[in-house]
Enzyme design. Structure first.
Site, mmCIF file in Angstrom:
data_model
loop_
_atom_site.group_PDB
_atom_site.id
_atom_site.type_symbol
_atom_site.label_atom_id
_atom_site.label_comp_id
_atom_site.label_asym_id
_atom_site.label_seq_id
_atom_site.Cartn_x
_atom_site.Cartn_y
_atom_site.Cartn_z
ATOM 1 N N ASP A 1 -9.170 3.128 -2.771
ATOM 2 C CA ASP A 1 -10.234 3.562 -1.869
ATOM 3 C C ASP A 1 -11.484 4.024 -2.598
ATOM 4 O O ASP A 1 -11.756 5.222 -2.715
ATOM 5 C CB ASP A 1 -9.726 4.678 -0.956
ATOM 6 N N GLU B 1 2.329 5.093 -4.195
ATOM 7 C CA GLU B 1 2.311 6.025 -5.354
ATOM 8 C C GLU B 1 3.608 6.839 -5.403
ATOM 9 O O GLU B 1 4.029 7.136 -6.514
ATOM 10 C CB GLU B 1 1.089 6.952 -5.253
ATOM 11 N N ASP C 1 0.830 -1.212 0.000
ATOM 12 C CA ASP C 1 0.000 0.000 0.000
ATOM 13 C C ASP C 1 0.865 1.263 0.000
ATOM 14 O O ASP C 1 2.067 1.212 0.241
ATOM 15 C CB ASP C 1 -0.909 -0.041 1.241
HETATM 16 O O1 MIG Z 1 -4.371 6.242 3.981
HETATM 17 O O2 MIG Z 1 -3.958 1.102 5.667
HETATM 18 O O3 MIG Z 1 -6.079 1.998 0.159
HETATM 19 O O4 MIG Z 1 -7.092 -0.125 1.645
HETATM 20 O O5 MIG Z 1 -7.187 0.182 4.434
HETATM 21 C C1 MIG Z 1 -5.065 5.043 4.078
HETATM 22 C C2 MIG Z 1 -5.151 1.818 5.710
HETATM 23 C C3 MIG Z 1 -4.114 3.895 4.052
HETATM 24 C C4 MIG Z 1 -5.177 2.975 2.142
HETATM 25 C C5 MIG Z 1 -5.611 1.721 1.463
HETATM 26 C C6 MIG Z 1 -6.686 1.063 2.278
HETATM 27 C C7 MIG Z 1 -6.166 0.767 3.660
HETATM 28 C C8 MIG Z 1 -5.702 2.063 4.313
HETATM 29 N N1 MIG Z 1 -4.676 2.709 3.479
#
Ligand code: MIG
Length: 710
Positions: free
Chosen positions: A425, A315, A312
């Protein structure tokens, strides 16, 4: 992957000095001399779009399957508001197909900011504009749209293949915070008899949000928990974030500093950003040594029994930098005792409200691309790709013979070889269910086969009917994961009134896994698509505009219900098809439907799909987990007008080495004088022993039950 004769199918044009992205794996590509199809005008490639000619591709992006009528920007963005006026989401998939009579594809291998104006400035013009003219442009030709996709896959490499258990139902939430909570979720599923193959661990499992750590207060018996759940057919899938917390004595931080593995700023200091753990450094995934270093740390969790991960914030997402925060604070302090005018007020407000993911951060960050210093901004779209590549390459060494589940949020073409993606999201909106439906075939065109959206929606509170409809579509998605944000109501299927109804659709998914997995594997191994728009197989005035029905594999067409308060929907059949209306995973009715326009009933207690003529649907029995699926006995529902042909792929669901040869069982049914002639060529590795055939005969419209022992 099969290699067809390439000869003139791909032409390459190089402009300026492109930065190597490693998106392309094919060597010896013919270098084009004079640019064909496109005209280069100034900094843009232009093409006149003929009336009504669709443009496909762009993978993860907003709007429809036909991308005409909007401007899209390739710049991986951490933006949680996926409205139709956005230009970019988390990914950069620079591949499009112009569906003229003689169709052609374009891949712009360029890691920086790039726009695709597809009839936005002018309805009939395609304008592709990179920020700098340092790129490789590939033009792909082919007789059909699918041929072009397959040629593109040869260019960019074969798609990632997950373990078969990753086709099971997966449950997530930000976050199941303790071992008790995780056990309660597992129990919730098992007590209700709802199948489940994995539970996700979001950021709270970590110690102070640090990658490759476990909070032992919340998970004192992590190893036992992993083993105990796995015994029950449930795997734990932890999240890994891109940013590494700045904290003394934290091994990853210390090693990263010592090994010079972090991204630096323009002055040569280690770049500092802030994300969940507070101050972080960003691993330099564009550096092969840093990739190797980071990748090997996944072993920390794999040694504890973990078989899958999600990457995660890659980007990368940056909440703020200490520098930008200090400037914002300074602004406040300056105005502290002043009578604040409008300009100052908005200045202060914006310095905080717009502090996230600022372009200037990406301009400060610098990579060491194996000896070459490169500004992050110019290679922005490669970051998440290379984080996932770091993991994927490490898994090849850590688990040389077995597959590991891996998917990412940010991506670029090339990453599809290492892992899948989820689409970030989204919201618990009906419009996002439709967006999910439309996005899947586009992702498949770009090589991202193992993919899916957060089922039920991530942000905002879902409703039972939305979740039901989303699961009804989701059971056809390779990645079927229910995930939701921290601030939303419970979203597990047992949290709603009609648990039994949600359960039967999840069970249907399990009954379909033998079929769907086989279709996935064929698509992956042939460089094809699992989800296809109808226009990739049919040609008529209606299919060209058909964006809410999809082909799934070679046999099926689906028509999901994606609107609230509907008990059916309009369906267009490009040829006669066999309607299968499921009552539950075991009970269904078959109805022959003629080519043309129909209104088909489908309330939430029913699920519809269509079998194409000459094709077959294979149905197994549901199980609590994929490990308990009975692959020895299946039912084939064939729509056999004259002939029916089906290829069924099987393997052990785990081996990394995969190929079609020796793994495909062929079923051929011919109708001869009111009699069905069945031929079956069983794959050597096949475990299939019993095939019960339901043959739907067009003429007499009778159904015959045949038991075929193998
Ligand atoms: O800023 O880890 O897209 O699936 O639950 C949010 C918390 C950070 C973004 C991910 C989302 C995840 C969440 N993350």
């Amino acid at each position: 992957m099969k290699h067809v004769e390439l000869d003139q199918k791909i032409m390459k044009y190089t402009y300026g000095q492109p930065i190597e992205t490693d998106a392309v794996v094919l060597g010896n590509i013919k270098v084009g001399e004079n640019l064909s199809y496109l005209a280069l005008e100034g900094k843009s490639f232009k093409y006149k779009l003929k009336k009504d000619i669709p443009v496909y591709g762009l993978g993860e992006s907003v709007r429809g399957i036909n991308k005409r009528g909007w401007i899209y920007e390739s710049f991986c963005s951490d933006d949680d508001m996926h409205t139709e006026t956005k230009r970019s989401l988390y990914a950069a998939h620079n591949f499009i197909i112009i569906a003229e009579e003689k169709p052609f594809g374009l891949f712009i291998d360029y890691p920086g900011r790039l726009t695709f104006d597809i009839g936005y400035s002018q309805l009939d013009e395609l304008v592709i504009t990179p920020e700098n003219m340092d790129l490789d442009l590939y033009i792909l030709e082919g007789d059909t749209l699918l041929d072009i996709v397959k040629t593109f896959r040869q260019l960019a490499g074969a798609s990632y293949i997950p373990p078969r258990w990753a086709f099971g139902y997966q449950q997530s939430r930000w976050s199941y915070k303790t071992n008790e909570e995780v056990r309660a979720v597992a129990k919730g599923f098992r007590d209700n008899g709802i199948p489940l193959d994995s539970i996700y661990l979001d950021i709270d499992y970590m110690e102070r949000l640090k990658d490759f750590t476990i909070d032992r207060e919340k998970f004192p018996d992590f190893e036992e928990l992993v083993a105990e759940l796995k015994e029950d057919g449930i795997r734990l899938i932890p999240i890994i974030d891109a940013g590494v917390k700045v904290e003394e004595d934290y091994n990853i931080y210390e090693e990263g500093v010592a090994g010079d593995f972090f991204v630096r700023d323009e002055k040569g200091d280690i770049f500092e950003g802030a994300v969940w753990p507070g101050k972080v450094h960003f691993p330099d995934f564009l550096n092969s040594k840093a990739r190797e270093w980071f990748g090997q740390h996944y072993a920390y969790l794999m040694d504890k029994g973990i078989d899958g991960f999600w990457n995660d914030m890659n980007e990368p997402a940056i909440f703020y930098t200490p520098r930008a925060m200090a400037q914002a604070m300074h602004k406040v302090e300056e105005s502290k005792d002043k009578n604040i005018d409008l300009g100052t007020f908005f200045g202060i407000k914006d310095s905080f409200s717009q502090i996230m993911n600022k372009e200037e951060y990406f301009k400060e960050m610098h990579h060491n691309m194996d000896g070459k210093c490169v500004r992050h901004y110019d290679v922005h779209n490669l970051y998440g790709y290379n984080m996932t590549r770091a993991a994927g390459e490490a898994f090849e060494k850590l688990r040389p013979s077995e597959r590991v589940l891996l998917f990412s949020r940010a991506s670029y073409v090339g990453m599809h070889r290492y892992g899948g993606i989820w689409t970030g999201d989204n919201r618990s909106w009906w419009s996002h269910l439709l967006l999910n439906i439309k996005m899947m075939p586009s992702l498949n065109m770009c090589g991202f086969l193992y993919s899916g959206a957060d089922v039920g929606g991530f942000s905002d509170n879902t409703t039972e009917d939305l979740l039901t409809r989303w699961i009804q579509f989701g059971i056809f998605m390779p990645l079927l994961r229910n995930h939701t944000a921290a601030w939303t109501r419970q979203q597990e299927p047992y949290a709603f009134e009609h648990t039994e109804r949600l359960k039967k659709w999840i069970k249907l998914r399990y009954a379909l896994i033998p079929h769907l997995y086989s279709e996935y594997m064929k698509a992956a191994l042939e460089g094809g698509m699992y989800f296809k728009p109808l226009a990739f197989e049919y040609e008529d005035e209606y299919v060209r505009e058909m964006e809410d029905q999809l082909l799934v594999g070679e046999s099926l067409m689906i028509a999901p219900v994606y609107e609230q308060n509907k008990t059916g929907r309009y369906v267009y059949l490009p040829e006669d098809m066999l309607l299968v209306t499921f009552e539950d995973e075991k009970t269904y009715t078959l109805t022959k439907m003629a080519k043309g326009h129909h209104y088909v009933a489908c309330d939430m207690d029913h699920l519809i799909l269509f079998v194409r003529p000459g094709r077959m649907l294979l149905l197994g029995a549901a199980a609590d987990s994929t490990k308990d699926l009975d692959m020895t006995s299946l039912t084939g529902i064939a729509y056999c007008k004259e002939v029916c042909h089906h290829t069924y792929y099987e393997d052990n669901g785990m081996d990394r080495q995969v190929h079609l040869e020796g793994h495909v069982t062929e079923v051929e049914i011919k109708k001869e004088n009111n009699h069905f002639n069945i031929k079956l060529k069983n794959a050597p590795c096949s475990v299939l022993k019993k095939l019960a055939l339901t043959l739907f005969d067009n003429e007499t419209e009778t159904i015959t039950g045949i038991q075929y022992d193998i």
